[in-house]
Motif scaffolding. Sequence first.
Motif, mmCIF file in Angstrom:
data_model
loop_
_atom_site.group_PDB
_atom_site.id
_atom_site.type_symbol
_atom_site.label_atom_id
_atom_site.label_comp_id
_atom_site.label_asym_id
_atom_site.label_seq_id
_atom_site.Cartn_x
_atom_site.Cartn_y
_atom_site.Cartn_z
ATOM 1 N N GLY A 58 0.785 -1.233 0.000
ATOM 2 C CA GLY A 58 0.000 0.000 0.000
ATOM 3 C C GLY A 58 0.810 1.273 0.000
ATOM 4 O O GLY A 58 0.272 2.357 0.242
ATOM 5 N N ILE A 59 2.099 1.147 -0.288
ATOM 6 C CA ILE A 59 2.976 2.325 -0.298
ATOM 7 C C ILE A 59 3.231 2.749 -1.742
ATOM 8 O O ILE A 59 3.526 1.920 -2.603
ATOM 9 C CB ILE A 59 4.313 2.017 0.404
ATOM 10 N N THR A 60 3.126 4.041 -2.015
ATOM 11 C CA THR A 60 3.354 4.566 -3.354
ATOM 12 C C THR A 60 4.850 4.657 -3.639
ATOM 13 O O THR A 60 5.623 5.127 -2.802
ATOM 14 C CB THR A 60 2.720 5.964 -3.504
ATOM 15 N N VAL A 61 5.245 4.202 -4.821
ATOM 16 C CA VAL A 61 6.648 4.257 -5.238
ATOM 17 C C VAL A 61 6.856 5.516 -6.075
ATOM 18 O O VAL A 61 6.177 5.725 -7.079
ATOM 19 C CB VAL A 61 7.025 3.004 -6.057
ATOM 20 N N GLY A 62 7.776 6.369 -5.648
ATOM 21 C CA GLY A 62 8.027 7.621 -6.341
ATOM 22 C C GLY A 62 8.476 7.420 -7.781
ATOM 23 O O GLY A 62 9.242 6.508 -8.084
ATOM 24 N N GLY A 63 7.974 8.263 -8.671
ATOM 25 C CA GLY A 63 8.388 8.213 -10.064
ATOM 26 C C GLY A 63 7.659 7.177 -10.902
ATOM 27 O O GLY A 63 7.935 7.054 -12.093
ATOM 28 N N LYS A 64 6.749 6.442 -10.304
ATOM 29 C CA LYS A 64 5.997 5.415 -11.034
ATOM 30 C C LYS A 64 4.552 5.882 -11.236
ATOM 31 O O LYS A 64 3.997 6.616 -10.418
ATOM 32 C CB LYS A 64 6.014 4.083 -10.276
ATOM 33 N N THR A 65 3.946 5.442 -12.316
ATOM 34 C CA THR A 65 2.601 5.917 -12.654
ATOM 35 C C THR A 65 1.538 5.278 -11.765
ATOM 36 O O THR A 65 1.738 4.199 -11.200
ATOM 37 C CB THR A 65 2.262 5.601 -14.120
ATOM 38 N N LEU A 66 0.393 5.957 -11.719
ATOM 39 C CA LEU A 66 -0.742 5.429 -10.972
ATOM 40 C C LEU A 66 -1.201 4.106 -11.584
ATOM 41 O O LEU A 66 -1.566 3.174 -10.866
ATOM 42 C CB LEU A 66 -1.889 6.454 -10.988
ATOM 43 N N ARG A 67 -1.164 4.026 -12.918
ATOM 44 C CA ARG A 67 -1.558 2.788 -13.604
ATOM 45 C C ARG A 67 -0.715 1.606 -13.134
ATOM 46 O O ARG A 67 -1.247 0.523 -12.867
ATOM 47 C CB ARG A 67 -1.440 2.942 -15.114
ATOM 48 N N GLU A 68 0.589 1.811 -13.019
ATOM 49 C CA GLU A 68 1.459 0.714 -12.608
ATOM 50 C C GLU A 68 1.127 0.242 -11.195
ATOM 51 O O GLU A 68 1.195 -0.954 -10.901
ATOM 52 C CB GLU A 68 2.925 1.142 -12.717
ATOM 53 N N HIS A 69 0.752 1.174 -10.329
ATOM 54 C CA HIS A 69 0.344 0.791 -8.973
ATOM 55 C C HIS A 69 -0.967 0.014 -8.999
ATOM 56 O O HIS A 69 -1.109 -0.999 -8.307
ATOM 57 C CB HIS A 69 0.202 2.036 -8.093
ATOM 58 N N PHE A 70 -1.921 0.473 -9.811
ATOM 59 C CA PHE A 70 -3.197 -0.242 -9.920
ATOM 60 C C PHE A 70 -2.997 -1.641 -10.499
ATOM 61 O O PHE A 70 -3.690 -2.587 -10.098
ATOM 62 C CB PHE A 70 -4.188 0.544 -10.785
ATOM 63 N N GLU A 71 -2.048 -1.774 -11.441
ATOM 64 C CA GLU A 71 -1.782 -3.088 -12.024
ATOM 65 C C GLU A 71 -1.333 -4.080 -10.958
ATOM 66 O O GLU A 71 -1.683 -5.264 -11.019
ATOM 67 C CB GLU A 71 -0.729 -2.971 -13.127
ATOM 68 N N VAL A 72 -0.585 -3.611 -9.993
ATOM 69 C CA VAL A 72 -0.122 -4.473 -8.895
ATOM 70 C C VAL A 72 -1.287 -4.866 -7.984
ATOM 71 O O VAL A 72 -1.513 -6.058 -7.715
ATOM 72 C CB VAL A 72 0.982 -3.759 -8.082
#
Length: 245
Positions: A58-72
């Motif tokens: 549940g932690i946001t990774v800096g420099g990565k897109t929102l889409r990539e987080h949703f894909e995970v």
Amino acid sequence: MNFDRLNELKAKLDGLRPLPDAAVRNLHENLVLQWTYNSNAIEGNTLSLMETKVALEGITVGGKTLREHFEVINHREAIFFVEEIVSANTPLSEWHIKSLHQLILKNIDDTNAGKYRSINVLISGAQHVPPDYIHVSDEMAGFISWYQKSASDMHPVELAARAHCDFVKIHPFVDGNGRTSRLLMNVELMKAGYPAAVIPVNRRLEYYSFLDKAHTSGEYEPFIRLIAEIAEQSFEPYWHALGIK
């Protein structure tokens, strides 16, 4: 193809059940991470293995897109749904497939999530051209019919590989077909008591090559052999967790 080695490994694992609760939890956590990372990476997600682990927490990774987080996050939810299908032991249906796809594209493309495509598509880099969109519904009905008839006639690993291959050949969705196909493949493996097979991103080139070969020439064996090899390797984490050589 000869699946004797896989049958032996499954019998060995079955003989060790029930597995210790702590081992089951650890194996499951590792599976969700590896499966999510590799399946997304195959499709171009740039999150590393450790970044995927952080995103799952549940932690946001800096420099990565929102889409990539949703894909995970979405892929983890889709794995949980696969486990529900396996636990219920119900025949695979188009509803299951559409529901898996809806989870994969949730908050990414809600317009197309869980809906068969209404346009024609090309598979980047492949020779195979998927069928015209007007045939997708009929093709998928035929796919489910074939799947249900073949379930008792094929070795589970062969059936899983064939189902993956034939689903991608139809390419029923605008996006998310690859992730959905790898989830479907493991529905069959897990129903049959095999560990989930995770296709590693470092084998992406041969994976795509063998898929396209099956689609254009009908030669399934190289792809089935690849999946059988990966299925054999999927037992290794169990031996490690249980301290077995």
